[in-house]
Design an enzyme around this catalytic site. Structure first.
Site, PDB file in Angstrom:
ATOM      1  CB  THR A 168       3.793   4.715   2.112  1.00 52.82           C
ATOM      2  OG1 THR A 168       2.471   4.725   1.569  1.00 52.82           O
ATOM      3  CG2 THR A 168       4.465   3.402   1.755  1.00 52.82           C
ATOM      4  CG  HIS A 190      -1.646  -4.115   3.854  1.00 48.20           C
ATOM      5  ND1 HIS A 190      -1.451  -3.455   2.664  1.00 48.20           N
ATOM      6  CD2 HIS A 190      -2.910  -4.623   3.807  1.00 48.20           C
ATOM      7  CE1 HIS A 190      -2.556  -3.571   1.926  1.00 48.20           C
ATOM      8  NE2 HIS A 190      -3.449  -4.278   2.593  1.00 48.20           N
ATOM      9  CG  ASN A 226       5.279   0.263   5.447  1.00 52.71           C
ATOM     10  OD1 ASN A 226       5.049  -0.930   5.604  1.00 52.71           O
ATOM     11  ND2 ASN A 226       4.849   0.932   4.393  1.00 52.71           N
ATOM     12  NE  ARG A 285      -4.557   3.640   3.262  1.00 50.10           N
ATOM     13  CZ  ARG A 285      -3.592   3.246   2.429  1.00 50.10           C
ATOM     14  NH1 ARG A 285      -3.143   1.989   2.469  1.00 50.10           N
ATOM     15  NH2 ARG A 285      -3.063   4.083   1.576  1.00 50.10           N
ATOM     16  NE  ARG A 344       2.679   2.056   6.958  1.00 45.35           N
ATOM     17  CZ  ARG A 344       1.995   1.965   5.825  1.00 45.35           C
ATOM     18  NH1 ARG A 344       1.479   3.051   5.256  1.00 45.35           N
ATOM     19  NH2 ARG A 344       1.818   0.790   5.248  1.00 45.35           N
ATOM     20  CG  PHE A 379       8.670  -0.996  -4.647  1.00 44.05           C
ATOM     21  CD1 PHE A 379       7.607  -1.732  -4.132  1.00 44.05           C
ATOM     22  CD2 PHE A 379       8.395   0.219  -5.261  1.00 44.05           C
ATOM     23  CE1 PHE A 379       6.300  -1.275  -4.236  1.00 44.05           C
ATOM     24  CE2 PHE A 379       7.074   0.688  -5.364  1.00 44.05           C
ATOM     25  CZ  PHE A 379       6.028  -0.059  -4.847  1.00 44.05           C
ATOM     26  CE1 TYR A 383       1.631  -4.617  -0.463  1.00 43.97           C
ATOM     27  CE2 TYR A 383       2.838  -6.590   0.207  1.00 43.97           C
ATOM     28  CZ  TYR A 383       2.277  -5.358   0.523  1.00 43.97           C
ATOM     29  OH  TYR A 383       2.358  -4.862   1.800  1.00 43.97           O
ATOM     30  CD  GLU A 393      -5.750  -5.573   0.454  1.00 39.03           C
ATOM     31  OE1 GLU A 393      -6.017  -5.158   1.609  1.00 39.03           O
ATOM     32  OE2 GLU A 393      -5.083  -4.918  -0.366  1.00 39.03           O
ATOM     33  CE  LYS A 434       3.249  -3.810   4.904  1.00 39.26           C
ATOM     34  NZ  LYS A 434       3.824  -2.793   3.978  1.00 39.26           N
TER      35      LYS A 434
HETATM   36  P1  DAT Z   1       0.700   1.555   1.570  1.00 34.44           P
HETATM   37  O1  DAT Z   1       1.223   0.344   2.290  1.00 34.44           O
HETATM   38  O2  DAT Z   1       0.872   2.797   2.400  1.00 34.44           O
HETATM   39  O3  DAT Z   1      -0.689   1.374   1.039  1.00 34.44           O
HETATM   40  P2  DAT Z   1       1.572   1.281  -1.194  1.00 34.44           P
HETATM   41  O4  DAT Z   1       0.316   0.528  -1.448  1.00 34.44           O
HETATM   42  O5  DAT Z   1       1.874   2.431  -2.082  1.00 34.44           O
HETATM   43  O6  DAT Z   1       1.668   1.793   0.307  1.00 34.44           O
HETATM   44  O7  DAT Z   1       2.810   0.284  -1.303  1.00 34.44           O
HETATM   45  C1  DAT Z   1       2.731  -1.020  -0.770  1.00 34.44           C
HETATM   46  C2  DAT Z   1       3.998  -1.322  -0.023  1.00 34.44           C
HETATM   47  O8  DAT Z   1       5.105  -1.339  -0.945  1.00 34.44           O
HETATM   48  C3  DAT Z   1       4.375  -0.254   1.007  1.00 34.44           C
HETATM   49  O9  DAT Z   1       3.761  -0.488   2.244  1.00 34.44           O
HETATM   50  C4  DAT Z   1       5.856  -0.372   1.078  1.00 34.44           C
HETATM   51  C5  DAT Z   1       6.250  -0.784  -0.328  1.00 34.44           C
HETATM   52  N1  DAT Z   1       6.672   0.387  -1.111  1.00 34.44           N
HETATM   53  C6  DAT Z   1       5.871   1.344  -1.638  1.00 34.44           C
HETATM   54  N2  DAT Z   1       6.575   2.268  -2.303  1.00 34.44           N
HETATM   55  C7  DAT Z   1       7.873   1.878  -2.212  1.00 34.44           C
HETATM   56  C8  DAT Z   1       9.106   2.393  -2.695  1.00 34.44           C
HETATM   57  N3  DAT Z   1       9.147   3.517  -3.411  1.00 34.44           N
HETATM   58  N4  DAT Z   1      10.236   1.724  -2.388  1.00 34.44           N
HETATM   59  C9  DAT Z   1      10.208   0.584  -1.677  1.00 34.44           C
HETATM   60  N5  DAT Z   1       9.079   0.034  -1.187  1.00 34.44           N
HETATM   61  C10 DAT Z   1       7.924   0.670  -1.449  1.00 34.44           C
HETATM   62 MG    MG Z   2      -1.441   0.108  -0.464  1.00 32.42          MG
END
Ligand code: DAT
Ligand code: MG
Length: 150
Positions: free
Chosen positions: A93, A117, A114, A87, A104, A59, A51, A128, A11
């Site tokens: 996350t 992805h 973080n 992963r 991370r 968010f 997303y 994707e 990212k």
């Molecule tokens: P991951 O990237 O571990 O698969 P995710 O799919 O739940 O996590 O979320 C996608 C992205 O969105 C994540 O990398 C960071 C952001 N994100 C997730 N939860 C969040 C939150 N509570 N506040 C802010 N950003 C968040």
């Molecule tokens: Mg995810």
């Protein structure tokens, strides 16, 4: 056990912090095979598609703003169970919860910034990879992997 290809993306924070080489190194050393790689500045359109599952989250708008703010590195990695293996390399996350040894865990302190992805399942990986690599991927034989996989 099955051969999979997963979508991994550094990212904008990871690119800005100069972590691209470090991240690629970890995937290579693990024994995954790089079958697609490029840099792009994501459009709002592609970011929203990527997303889409989070479109109703509070968010979401901040996430789209962040991911479109600068260059990302798009990668496709292949190998046995490549989705879960990736992963595990990436970690949970939130960087504060992620254990040492994970990307991370070693480099992150927050949830949004973080750095990386990774697809979370076979269907999302397929979606994707098609979204970010419409041109397709490269099939090639990496001889060194004959000493990684028994
Ligand atoms: P991951 O990237 O571990 O698969 P995710 O799919 O739940 O996590 O979320 C996608 C992205 O969105 C994540 O990398 C960071 C952001 N994100 C997730 N939860 C969040 C939150 N509570 N506040 C802010 N950003 C968040
Ligand atoms: Mg995810």
């Amino acid at each position: 056990m099955s051969k999979e290809t997963t979508y991994v993306m550094v990212k904008p924070d990871g690119v800005q912090r100069g972590l691209v080489g470090e991240i690629i190194r970890r995937f290579e050393q693990k024994g995954l095979q790089l079958v697609g790689l490029k840099q792009t500045i994501p459009s709002e359109e592609i970011a929203k598609k990527h997303y889409d599952v989070h479109s109703d989250k509070p968010f979401f708008s901040g996430l789209i703003k962040f991911i479109t703010s600068g260059p990302v590195i798009c990668m496709a990695w292949s190998g046995t169970d490549a989705i879960s293996v990736s992963r595990n390399l990436i970690g949970p996350t939130n960087g504060r919860d992620a254990g040492p040894g994970t990307i991370r865990g070693d480099f992150g302190m927050d949830i949004g910034f973080n750095m990386i992805h990774g697809s979370d399942a076979a269907e999302t990986a397929q979606f994707e990879l098609g979204l970010w690599f419409p041109e397709g991927l490269n099939e090639w034989t990496q001889d060194s992997l004959s000493w990684v996989y028994e």
